[in-house]
Scaffold this motif. Structure first.
Motif, PDB file in Angstrom:
ATOM      1  N   LYS A 148       0.837  -1.209   0.000  1.00  0.00           N
ATOM      2  CA  LYS A 148       0.000   0.000   0.000  1.00  0.00           C
ATOM      3  C   LYS A 148       0.869   1.255   0.000  1.00  0.00           C
ATOM      4  N   LYS A 149       1.952   1.250   0.777  1.00  0.00           N
ATOM      5  CA  LYS A 149       2.839   2.417   0.805  1.00  0.00           C
ATOM      6  C   LYS A 149       3.510   2.611  -0.552  1.00  0.00           C
ATOM      7  N   PHE A 150       3.917   1.507  -1.181  1.00  0.00           N
ATOM      8  CA  PHE A 150       4.526   1.623  -2.521  1.00  0.00           C
ATOM      9  C   PHE A 150       3.519   2.273  -3.478  1.00  0.00           C
ATOM     10  N   ILE A 151       2.256   1.814  -3.394  1.00  0.00           N
ATOM     11  CA  ILE A 151       1.214   2.322  -4.292  1.00  0.00           C
ATOM     12  C   ILE A 151       0.947   3.802  -4.017  1.00  0.00           C
ATOM     13  N   ASP A 152       0.695   4.137  -2.728  1.00  0.00           N
ATOM     14  CA  ASP A 152       0.373   5.529  -2.376  1.00  0.00           C
ATOM     15  C   ASP A 152       1.498   6.458  -2.801  1.00  0.00           C
ATOM     16  N   PHE A 153       2.759   6.017  -2.587  1.00  0.00           N
ATOM     17  CA  PHE A 153       3.871   6.884  -2.991  1.00  0.00           C
ATOM     18  C   PHE A 153       3.902   7.033  -4.502  1.00  0.00           C
ATOM     19  N   GLY A 154       3.679   5.893  -5.200  1.00  0.00           N
ATOM     20  CA  GLY A 154       3.798   5.894  -6.657  1.00  0.00           C
ATOM     21  C   GLY A 154       2.724   6.691  -7.363  1.00  0.00           C
ATOM     22  N   LEU A 155       1.556   6.879  -6.687  1.00  0.00           N
ATOM     23  CA  LEU A 155       0.440   7.560  -7.365  1.00  0.00           C
ATOM     24  C   LEU A 155       0.746   9.029  -7.621  1.00  0.00           C
ATOM     25  N   ASN A 156       1.466   9.676  -6.681  1.00  0.00           N
ATOM     26  CA  ASN A 156       1.940  11.028  -7.038  1.00  0.00           C
ATOM     27  C   ASN A 156       3.396  11.104  -6.624  1.00  0.00           C
ATOM     28  N   ALA A 157       4.190  10.406  -7.396  1.00  0.00           N
ATOM     29  CA  ALA A 157       5.585  10.151  -7.025  1.00  0.00           C
ATOM     30  C   ALA A 157       6.443  11.398  -7.217  1.00  0.00           C
ATOM     31  N   SER A 158       7.298  11.630  -6.249  1.00  0.00           N
ATOM     32  CA  SER A 158       8.262  12.718  -6.378  1.00  0.00           C
ATOM     33  C   SER A 158       9.661  12.112  -6.419  1.00  0.00           C
ATOM     34  N   GLU A 159      10.382  12.387  -7.511  1.00  0.00           N
ATOM     35  CA  GLU A 159      11.718  11.806  -7.654  1.00  0.00           C
ATOM     36  C   GLU A 159      12.633  12.286  -6.526  1.00  0.00           C
ATOM     37  N   GLN A 160      12.434  13.525  -6.133  1.00  0.00           N
ATOM     38  CA  GLN A 160      13.293  14.083  -5.082  1.00  0.00           C
ATOM     39  C   GLN A 160      13.075  13.353  -3.763  1.00  0.00           C
ATOM     40  N   LYS A 161      11.784  13.136  -3.415  1.00  0.00           N
ATOM     41  CA  LYS A 161      11.486  12.434  -2.151  1.00  0.00           C
ATOM     42  C   LYS A 161      12.051  11.013  -2.194  1.00  0.00           C
ATOM     43  N   SER A 162      11.891  10.377  -3.352  1.00  0.00           N
ATOM     44  CA  SER A 162      12.390   9.011  -3.496  1.00  0.00           C
ATOM     45  C   SER A 162      13.908   8.996  -3.337  1.00  0.00           C
ATOM     46  N   PHE A 163      14.565   9.945  -3.929  1.00  0.00           N
ATOM     47  CA  PHE A 163      16.034  10.060  -3.847  1.00  0.00           C
ATOM     48  C   PHE A 163      16.468  10.223  -2.391  1.00  0.00           C
ATOM     49  N   VAL A 164      15.812  11.145  -1.680  1.00  0.00           N
ATOM     50  CA  VAL A 164      16.207  11.416  -0.281  1.00  0.00           C
ATOM     51  C   VAL A 164      15.984  10.176   0.574  1.00  0.00           C
ATOM     52  N   PHE A 165      14.870   9.453   0.309  1.00  0.00           N
ATOM     53  CA  PHE A 165      14.594   8.228   1.081  1.00  0.00           C
ATOM     54  C   PHE A 165      15.644   7.157   0.766  1.00  0.00           C
ATOM     55  N   LEU A 166      15.900   6.938  -0.550  1.00  0.00           N
ATOM     56  CA  LEU A 166      16.765   5.808  -0.948  1.00  0.00           C
ATOM     57  C   LEU A 166      18.238   6.024  -0.600  1.00  0.00           C
ATOM     58  N   ARG A 167      18.720   7.278  -0.634  1.00  0.00           N
ATOM     59  CA  ARG A 167      20.160   7.462  -0.378  1.00  0.00           C
ATOM     60  C   ARG A 167      20.484   7.178   1.087  1.00  0.00           C
ATOM     61  N   LYS A 168      19.444   7.036   1.892  1.00  0.00           N
ATOM     62  CA  LYS A 168      19.637   6.613   3.290  1.00  0.00           C
ATOM     63  C   LYS A 168      19.254   5.135   3.423  1.00  0.00           C
ATOM     64  N   GLU A 169      18.068   4.778   2.902  1.00  0.00           N
ATOM     65  CA  GLU A 169      17.537   3.419   3.125  1.00  0.00           C
ATOM     66  C   GLU A 169      18.383   2.353   2.448  1.00  0.00           C
ATOM     67  N   LEU A 170      18.865   2.622   1.239  1.00  0.00           N
ATOM     68  CA  LEU A 170      19.683   1.601   0.561  1.00  0.00           C
ATOM     69  C   LEU A 170      20.984   1.339   1.323  1.00  0.00           C
ATOM     70  N   PRO A 171      21.734   2.374   1.737  1.00  0.00           N
ATOM     71  CA  PRO A 171      22.931   2.088   2.553  1.00  0.00           C
ATOM     72  C   PRO A 171      22.606   1.381   3.865  1.00  0.00           C
ATOM     73  N   VAL A 172      21.425   1.696   4.465  1.00  0.00           N
ATOM     74  CA  VAL A 172      21.046   1.021   5.716  1.00  0.00           C
ATOM     75  C   VAL A 172      20.846  -0.464   5.453  1.00  0.00           C
ATOM     76  N   ARG A 173      20.115  -0.797   4.380  1.00  0.00           N
ATOM     77  CA  ARG A 173      19.863  -2.220   4.078  1.00  0.00           C
ATOM     78  C   ARG A 173      21.155  -2.930   3.676  1.00  0.00           C
ATOM     79  N   LEU A 174      21.987  -2.250   2.894  1.00  0.00           N
ATOM     80  CA  LEU A 174      23.267  -2.850   2.486  1.00  0.00           C
ATOM     81  C   LEU A 174      24.148  -3.073   3.713  1.00  0.00           C
TER      82      LEU A 174
END
Ligand SMILES: O=S(=O)(c1ccc(O)cc1O)N1Cc2ccccc2C1
Length: 405
Positions: A27-53
């Protein structure tokens, strides 16, 4: 990687591995994707991906020495170190268009670098089996690790795929209302029956090639009241995950039926029952392939048991339908990834049922993510340490202290 580089990476690893990964629901993937902001995604991933890695890299470091030293495992670890380093470069960068574009291309580069991780780790397990005696504890540690390692990889690739599909630019869609039912790799109207038919037809093609025949397929839908309304068998899910699971199960069932009913030519069909409940959506695949004994069923999800030398490419025409490779353990991880499951129930002398459970509600379909913490490292370090002052526990307090050091 120079010694100084390694030093700074290990400091960054300690920093990012302190954070727990943040599970997202479908549901979160869907809600985010419906009005997706590349900037928000970038800010989330540049932290979340290193955390998961970082979380999973800390675990790689805890592997039994003789596995960690295998050339293939060293190679995989090197890929993770490089990818981790490349993403943390974006930590302080402004989210300019140039940076966003560069971030996307780096994600594609990283996804490509890690294409063969599953096979390469399997090779590492094989190298270990062929060079050392593997005791029960080591096998247990490897099973525990690989389930978590492959689940972590599934989750990282999911985040990368969503970002590159939503913002990667290849989309034909000009800016405007998006009619597609897809949000990244999620199909909001995933037609279960058509995924079943796709997986069946492709497995049947391999079966026909090898056995010159194949079992038929019967699809039963358990709810009678909604039969006419086809859309009731639509779910919000990742079709490629569902396909992967079904294709694996069809290969196993077809091989079982064809080997059990060798000579005769009328083979008992494989049946699939689809059940839609309030909590679960179940797909039960039943074959009359003679089943297997309980002691063997336990081994089918074991990585060590199912790691056998790959047949040489030369006899590639005899692509075996099933029987080796990580098909079942990885398929179970796909089911568990969004809090579903995959179980086998075999009746030796009759056949086997395989059930795929999926969450009926997308807000309950949360990612299931491995978390690196003190208990994790304790799991790997069962050997009782002797010796120096730091773990000379004289009472519970000290014992607790020594464990946290
Ligand atoms: O172990 S099984 O019962 C079996 C396991 C998983 C599955 O999805 C379906 C199955 O039917 N089955 C796999 C196989 C392969 C060759 C010869 C005989 C058998 C028996």
């Amino acid at each position: 990687l120079t010694a100084r580089k390694l030093q700074s990476i290990s400091k960054m690893l300690d920093f990012y591995s302190q954070f727990n990964p943040s599970p997202l629901s479908i549901k979160k993937f869907i809600d985010f994707g419906l009005n997706a902001s590349e900037q928000k995604s970038f800010v989330f991933l540049r932290k979340e991906l290193p955390v998961r890695l970082a979380n999973i890299m800390k675990e790689i470091a805890l592997l039994p020495e003789n596995l960690l030293r295998m050339p293939s495992v060293t190679a995989v670890n090197d890929w993770y170190m490089r990818s981790f380093q490349e993403i943390i470069e974006f930590e302080k960068r402004e989210a300019s268009d140039k940076t966003l574009e560069h971030f996307c291309s780096e994600l594609v580069k990283i996804r490509n670098r890690h294409t063969d991780v599953v096979e390469t780790m399997a090779q590492g397990v094989l190298e270990l089996k062929e060079s050392h005696d593997v005791d029960h504890h080591t096998e247990h540690s490897i099973q525990y690790f690989l389930d978590r390692f492959y689940m972590s990889r599934i989750s990282i690739r999911m985040l990368i795929n969503q970002h590159t599909l939503l913002f990667g630019g290849q989309l034909e869609s000009a800016p405007g209302p998006n009619q597609s039912k897809y949000i990244g790799c999620i199909d909001t109207q995933c037609d279960i029956v058509s995924v079943i038919k796709d997986a069946y037809e492709n497995a049947r093609f391999l079966c026909d090639q090898y056995y010159l025949a194949s079992p038929d397929l019967i699809i039963n839908e358990s709810q009678h009241k909604q039969l006419e309304d086809e859309s009731c068998l639509n779910i919000v899910y990742v079709p490629s995950h569902l396909y992967h699971m079904l294709f694996e199960l069809f290969k196993n069932s077809m091989r079982a039926v064809m080997e059990y009913h060798g000579s005769q030519d009328n083979y008992p069909p494989i049946s699939i029952t689809i059940a839609r409940g309030k909590e679960d959506i179940c797909l039960k695949m039943s074959d009359k392939g003679g089943g297997i004994g309980r002691s063997t069923t336990d081994h089918l999800f074991k990585y060590m048991y199912s790691t056998a030398p790959q047949p040489s490419k030369s006899d590639a025409h005899t692509v075996p339908l099933a029987g080796y490779g990580y098909g079942l353990p990885i398929s179970r991880l796909y089911a568990r990834y969004f809090h579903g499951d995959l179980i086998l129930l075999s009746c030796e002398g009759d056949g086997t049922d395989a059930v795929i459970y999926m969450k009926a509600l997308s807000n309950e379909a949360n990612e299931l993510l491995p978390i690196f913490n003190k208990t994790t490292s304790k799991f790997y370090r069962t050997v009782v340490q002797t010796g120096d002052w730091s773990n000379q526990a004289t009472n519970i307090g000290d014992r607790q202290l020594s464990q946290n050091i």
